[in-house]
Design an enzyme around this catalytic site. Structure first.
Site, mmCIF file in Angstrom:
data_model
loop_
_atom_site.group_PDB
_atom_site.id
_atom_site.type_symbol
_atom_site.label_atom_id
_atom_site.label_comp_id
_atom_site.label_asym_id
_atom_site.label_seq_id
_atom_site.Cartn_x
_atom_site.Cartn_y
_atom_site.Cartn_z
ATOM 1 N N ARG A 47 0.825 -1.216 0.000
ATOM 2 C CA ARG A 47 0.000 0.000 0.000
ATOM 3 C C ARG A 47 0.860 1.267 0.000
ATOM 4 N NH1 ARG A 47 -5.140 -1.644 3.865
ATOM 5 N NH2 ARG A 47 -6.251 -2.665 2.165
ATOM 6 N N LYS A 209 -19.004 -15.565 2.874
ATOM 7 C CA LYS A 209 -20.396 -15.377 3.276
ATOM 8 C C LYS A 209 -21.341 -14.814 2.221
ATOM 9 C CE LYS A 209 -19.423 -14.240 8.101
ATOM 10 N NZ LYS A 209 -19.270 -12.914 8.710
ATOM 11 N N GLY A 362 -10.118 -8.159 -0.894
ATOM 12 C CA GLY A 362 -8.817 -8.307 -0.249
ATOM 13 C C GLY A 362 -8.224 -9.697 -0.408
ATOM 14 N N GLY A 385 -13.992 -3.658 0.057
ATOM 15 C CA GLY A 385 -15.370 -3.156 0.159
ATOM 16 C C GLY A 385 -15.669 -2.088 -0.878
HETATM 17 P P1 ADP Z 1 -12.625 -11.261 -0.492
HETATM 18 O O1 ADP Z 1 -11.764 -10.689 0.615
HETATM 19 O O2 ADP Z 1 -11.851 -11.508 -1.743
HETATM 20 O O3 ADP Z 1 -13.875 -10.468 -0.707
HETATM 21 P P2 ADP Z 1 -13.930 -13.078 1.342
HETATM 22 O O4 ADP Z 1 -13.390 -12.318 2.498
HETATM 23 O O5 ADP Z 1 -15.373 -13.007 1.064
HETATM 24 O O6 ADP Z 1 -13.102 -12.719 -0.002
HETATM 25 O O7 ADP Z 1 -13.630 -14.636 1.548
HETATM 26 C C1 ADP Z 1 -12.343 -15.163 1.717
HETATM 27 C C2 ADP Z 1 -12.335 -16.292 2.713
HETATM 28 O O8 ADP Z 1 -13.263 -17.305 2.381
HETATM 29 C C3 ADP Z 1 -10.988 -16.949 2.757
HETATM 30 O O9 ADP Z 1 -10.421 -16.774 4.056
HETATM 31 C C4 ADP Z 1 -11.276 -18.427 2.486
HETATM 32 O O10 ADP Z 1 -10.516 -19.318 3.299
HETATM 33 C C5 ADP Z 1 -12.749 -18.534 2.816
HETATM 34 N N1 ADP Z 1 -13.372 -19.671 2.117
HETATM 35 C C6 ADP Z 1 -13.493 -19.848 0.792
HETATM 36 N N2 ADP Z 1 -14.081 -21.016 0.508
HETATM 37 C C7 ADP Z 1 -14.327 -21.637 1.691
HETATM 38 C C8 ADP Z 1 -14.928 -22.885 2.071
HETATM 39 N N3 ADP Z 1 -15.391 -23.726 1.157
HETATM 40 N N4 ADP Z 1 -15.025 -23.158 3.397
HETATM 41 C C9 ADP Z 1 -14.584 -22.283 4.310
HETATM 42 N N5 ADP Z 1 -14.009 -21.086 4.016
HETATM 43 C C10 ADP Z 1 -13.881 -20.771 2.724
HETATM 44 MG MG MG Z 2 -11.900 -10.837 2.786
#
Ligand code: ADP
Ligand code: MG
Length: 404
Positions: A47, A209, A362, A385
């Protein structure tokens, strides 16, 4: 100077178009960097490095630079463990320049370092969130920050979705304003996703989620032809389709939301692709993944990645795509044995040279960097976000403030 093609939407000026010579220029940066636990050692300085083009440009033109950033969540109180001192040291090292760090975000100490600035020099204010007025977008604090500069530049896309004093409030009190190099690239590329894009436009959503992503899923229904869903989120959708998903992570209270979304997608004629097979294990530390069809998933196992048939299916769709937005890993990519699906999606984006390929989030950004493919896609957003809100068509306060 900015490339000739660069024209930002809404009349937003690029920093290279601003009359910064000899002027005090406030640059809102995102130096919210991670530290090695319990130390003052920065574990990832990406960053800080990201802002170097803007800073070098301003130094070259003899601007007097005032840097403002937040770090962590000190909640409006002065907490020495959230001091920007290690960041100022790191930046000084990267630029081979002395940087004066004020002992406070605003007040006599801040005024002093700013008034001591000479052309081409940099001063940094202490953590903006030491002041309660920052997150509250307090007008007095905003005016105080504005009094330290003649020109405002925002290069912190990652906080553009927050209406804080340094991202929104202060801007109306500054004569000239514009976007730094990081911010300009984000606006330029992400805006293309909101206009007429080449079809098919495929969105790949994953991560943990449904509750985090349902708004973006809903908004994408009006823009995309196909939505590909993987990650833990897919489990909730599989449950909504009546599958038993064993011990996999499911948001029980979001199954109805997922069901409703699938109905809306079908009405909007948007194809939704869910996993047909998954890699399962006893838990995330299990090192012997088993590929199982979603029709007969073992009761005692957890889905932790997408399976080989799903990978093939997703890759085929991504090869045909002409626009792709990807957010959220396909599995627990932090562990090698559950990273296959995520790496495969990253590769599919990297291999598609005909498509506009954008990655936001992220963990997704970390995953594509880990796969060594970050420079093979059109754009990896620096905002988690913020990029999700942007692709939904939400007008981010930090960007709205930059318009004339
Ligand atoms: P981003 O930061 O790219 O928006 P998220 O924060 O929504 O992504 O999700 C990332 C997390 O989701 C990671 O820590 C990953 O380990 C978890 N994850 C992905 N698939 C699974 C799964 N099948 N079971 C449990 N955790 C998962
Ligand atoms: Mg994340």
């Amino acid at each position: 100077m900015a490339p000739a093609t660069l024209a930002l939407p809404g009349g937003i000026k690029h920093v290279s178009e601003l009359p910064v010579e000899g002027k005090r220029v406030f640059v809102r940066v995102d130096y919210n960097v991670p530290f090695v636990k319990g130390t003052k050692t920065i574990s990832d300085d990406a960053r800080i490095r990201a802002t170097l083009p803007t800073l070098q440009h301003l130094i070259g033109r003899g601007a007097r630079i005032v840097l403002g950033s937040h770090l962590g969540r000190p909640d409006g109180q002065v907490k020495p463990e959230f001091s920007l001192e290690p960041v100022a040291v790191k930046l000084a090292e990267l630029l081979s320049l002395d940087i004066a760090l004020a002992d406070e975000p605003a007040g006599d100490g801040a005024r002093k370092v700013v008034s001591d600035l000479r052309d081409g020099q940099i001063a940094m204010l202490e953590n903006l969130r030491f002041a309660p007025g920052e997150e509250a977008n307090d007008d007095i604090f905003a005016r105080q920050l504005a009094s330290y500069c003649d020109i405002y530049v925002n290069d912190a896309f990652g906080t553009a979705h927050r209406a804080h004093a340094s991202t929104a409030g202060m801007v109306k009190y500054v004569g000239e304003k514009g976007a730094g190099f990081v911010m300009a690239k984000e606006i330029e590329v992400l805006s293309r996703l909101l206009g007429e894009v080449d079809r098919p436009y495929v969105a790949v959503l994953g991560g943990s989620k449904v509750s985090d992503k349902i708004e973006v899923l809903d908004a994408l229904l009006t823009r995309v032809q196909t939505i590909v869903i993987g990650g833990a989120m897919a489990n909730t959708f599989l449950a909504a389709e009546g599958r038993s998903v064993g011990k996999s992570k499911v948001e029980v209270d979001k199954v109805a939301v997922a069901k409703n979304f699938l109905r809306k997608a079908s009405m909007a004629k948007v194809a939704v692709l869910l996993p047909v097979d998954v890699l399962t294990g006893d838990g995330i530390d299990d090192t012997s993944p088993l590929a199982e069809k979603v029709e007969h998933l073992s009761e005692h196992r957890m889905a932790l990645d997408i399976g080989p048939q799903t990978i093939a299916k997703f890759r085929a769709v991504l090869a045909e795509a002409r626009t792709v937005f990807w957010n959220g890993p396909m599995g627990v990519f932090e562990k090698e044995q559950w990273a296959h699906g995520t790496v495969a999606v990253a590769r599919a984006l990297a291999e598609n040279k005909l498509a506009l390929t954008v990655v936001g989030g992220g963990d997704s950004a970390a995953a594509i960097a880990q796969a060594g493919l970050a420079d093979k896609v059109t754009h990896v957003s620096t905002g988690g976000g913020a990029s999700l809100e942007f692709v939904q068509g939400i007008d981010l306060p930090g960007i709205a403030a930059l318009r004339p």
